[in-house]
Design a protein around this motif. Sequence first.
Motif, PDB file in Angstrom:
ATOM      1  N   PHE A  94      -8.997  -2.023   7.734  1.00 42.96           N
ATOM      2  CA  PHE A  94      -7.761  -1.596   7.071  1.00 42.96           C
ATOM      3  C   PHE A  94      -7.280  -2.655   6.085  1.00 42.96           C
ATOM      4  O   PHE A  94      -6.946  -2.346   4.934  1.00 42.96           O
ATOM      5  N   VAL A  95      -7.264  -3.919   6.517  1.00 47.03           N
ATOM      6  CA  VAL A  95      -6.766  -4.995   5.663  1.00 47.03           C
ATOM      7  C   VAL A  95      -7.653  -5.175   4.437  1.00 47.03           C
ATOM      8  O   VAL A  95      -7.167  -5.300   3.299  1.00 47.03           O
ATOM      9  N   LEU A  96      -8.971  -5.192   4.639  1.00 48.57           N
ATOM     10  CA  LEU A  96      -9.886  -5.409   3.516  1.00 48.57           C
ATOM     11  C   LEU A  96      -9.808  -4.277   2.495  1.00 48.57           C
ATOM     12  O   LEU A  96      -9.864  -4.520   1.282  1.00 48.57           O
ATOM     13  N   MET A  97      -9.692  -3.045   2.963  1.00 50.16           N
ATOM     14  CA  MET A  97      -9.609  -1.922   2.028  1.00 50.16           C
ATOM     15  C   MET A  97      -8.346  -1.985   1.186  1.00 50.16           C
ATOM     16  O   MET A  97      -8.351  -1.675  -0.008  1.00 50.16           O
ATOM     17  N   HIS A  98      -7.226  -2.391   1.772  1.00 54.81           N
ATOM     18  CA  HIS A  98      -5.977  -2.424   1.025  1.00 54.81           C
ATOM     19  C   HIS A  98      -5.852  -3.687   0.172  1.00 54.81           C
ATOM     20  O   HIS A  98      -5.007  -3.741  -0.736  1.00 54.81           O
ATOM     21  N   MET A  99      -6.672  -4.702   0.460  1.00 56.35           N
ATOM     22  CA  MET A  99      -6.690  -5.898  -0.381  1.00 56.35           C
ATOM     23  C   MET A  99      -7.623  -5.741  -1.574  1.00 56.35           C
ATOM     24  O   MET A  99      -7.488  -6.469  -2.569  1.00 56.35           O
ATOM     25  N   ALA A 100      -8.569  -4.813  -1.491  1.00 56.52           N
ATOM     26  CA  ALA A 100      -9.533  -4.629  -2.581  1.00 56.52           C
ATOM     27  C   ALA A 100      -8.825  -4.098  -3.821  1.00 56.52           C
ATOM     28  O   ALA A 100      -7.872  -3.314  -3.731  1.00 56.52           O
ATOM     29  N   PRO A 101      -9.285  -4.524  -5.003  1.00 56.48           N
ATOM     30  CA  PRO A 101      -8.650  -4.034  -6.244  1.00 56.48           C
ATOM     31  C   PRO A 101      -8.947  -2.568  -6.486  1.00 56.48           C
ATOM     32  O   PRO A 101      -9.949  -2.033  -6.013  1.00 56.48           O
ATOM     33  N   GLY A 102      -8.055  -1.928  -7.240  1.00 56.05           N
ATOM     34  CA  GLY A 102      -8.259  -0.524  -7.571  1.00 56.05           C
ATOM     35  C   GLY A 102      -7.176   0.355  -6.984  1.00 56.05           C
ATOM     36  O   GLY A 102      -6.530   0.000  -5.997  1.00 56.05           O
ATOM     37  N   ASP A 103      -6.981   1.505  -7.597  1.00 51.58           N
ATOM     38  CA  ASP A 103      -5.960   2.458  -7.180  1.00 51.58           C
ATOM     39  C   ASP A 103      -6.642   3.793  -6.891  1.00 51.58           C
ATOM     40  O   ASP A 103      -7.216   4.412  -7.799  1.00 51.58           O
TER      41      ASP A 103
ATOM     42  N   PRO B 294       5.313   1.118   2.933  1.00 53.67           N
ATOM     43  CA  PRO B 294       4.968  -0.288   3.195  1.00 53.67           C
ATOM     44  C   PRO B 294       3.647  -0.389   3.960  1.00 53.67           C
ATOM     45  O   PRO B 294       3.272   0.523   4.704  1.00 53.67           O
ATOM     46  N   LEU B 295       2.965  -1.509   3.763  1.00 48.99           N
ATOM     47  CA  LEU B 295       1.645  -1.677   4.358  1.00 48.99           C
ATOM     48  C   LEU B 295       1.703  -1.632   5.884  1.00 48.99           C
ATOM     49  O   LEU B 295       0.819  -1.056   6.532  1.00 48.99           O
ATOM     50  N   TRP B 296       2.767  -2.195   6.453  1.00 49.65           N
ATOM     51  CA  TRP B 296       2.866  -2.203   7.914  1.00 49.65           C
ATOM     52  C   TRP B 296       3.037  -0.790   8.466  1.00 49.65           C
ATOM     53  O   TRP B 296       2.516  -0.468   9.530  1.00 49.65           O
ATOM     54  N   ARG B 297       3.733   0.076   7.706  1.00 46.56           N
ATOM     55  CA  ARG B 297       3.902   1.452   8.158  1.00 46.56           C
ATOM     56  C   ARG B 297       2.572   2.229   8.042  1.00 46.56           C
ATOM     57  O   ARG B 297       2.244   3.049   8.907  1.00 46.56           O
TER      58      ARG B 297
END
Length: 311
Positions: free
Chosen positions: A24-33, A60-63
């Motif tokens: 989850f963290v790596l996917m949301h840190m990767a660039p791109g929309d 929010p990311l935590w949600r």
Amino acid sequence: MLRFLARRFLLLIPVVLGVATLTFVLMHMAPGDPARTYLGDRATPAALAALRHQWGLDQPLWRQYLTFMGGLAVGNLGQSMFFHHSILTLLAIRLPPTLWLMGMATLFSIVISVPLATWMAVSRGGIVDAGVRSFNSIAQGTPLFFTGAVLIAIFSLHFRWFPVAGYGNDLSQHIASLVLPSISIALAIVPFLVRGLRGALMDALSSEYVSFAKAKGLGRRSIWINYALKNAAITGISILGIQVGYLAGGTLVVENVFAIPGMGTFLMSGILNRDFPVVQASALVFALLVIFVYLLTDIAYGLCDPRVRVK
């Protein structure tokens, strides 16, 4: 054995949670929309905002993390952003080819490794021993995609024995389509298995229990099967279990080379399309496959060596 299995299953829980969190963290840190990837570069800001809201990406990311973990707890992996189907439905279609591929690759690696290792142990220091070691060095250094391309050129394009790509429509076509991909992965695992089994067989043949079996007058075949191979199998199981990570990773490459609609091509499409649910579910499935095979390895090791069960 039940206590042994219970301990192993309990250890799986933090591993699964860790893999899910890391993915989850790596996917949301990767660039791109994902929204812009789906709508294109000419999409209006209003359309992008509406799609992000529909997918929950404006939260929010935590949600988003709590939503993902909450769905995972009840077996709900969400819906694909691009395929517009439930992830579980897509996994039911994509997972069987990968399971068949991993199973056939494991079978081919065992079928190839055991005779080669036995042959090397019998003729150690000879021409056969040196030849197989040279083959192992070449196979170990050859990339999977190159091995797959060579097999396609020889057995698909020249001899026309197997399909070039695809998965077929029935069981016989499925198996025929997976032969070359399975051999490609197996040839990458064989060098490690052959090296380990050769050493284990040589140790077994020089052990006291084999000498005692010879003194009892047992036949050569009985000594090899009941004493040498049986004890060397423990080493083979350990090496095969260690290589399962490579086995799972090999499916990512081989499935894309042979156009097999399995988890490897599913994961690559999710990465290219920035489809968060697909990537998260695919990574989690691959992690569970590796963990499950590790569990099977522990069980097989415990059955072969009872001393492991008390640890």
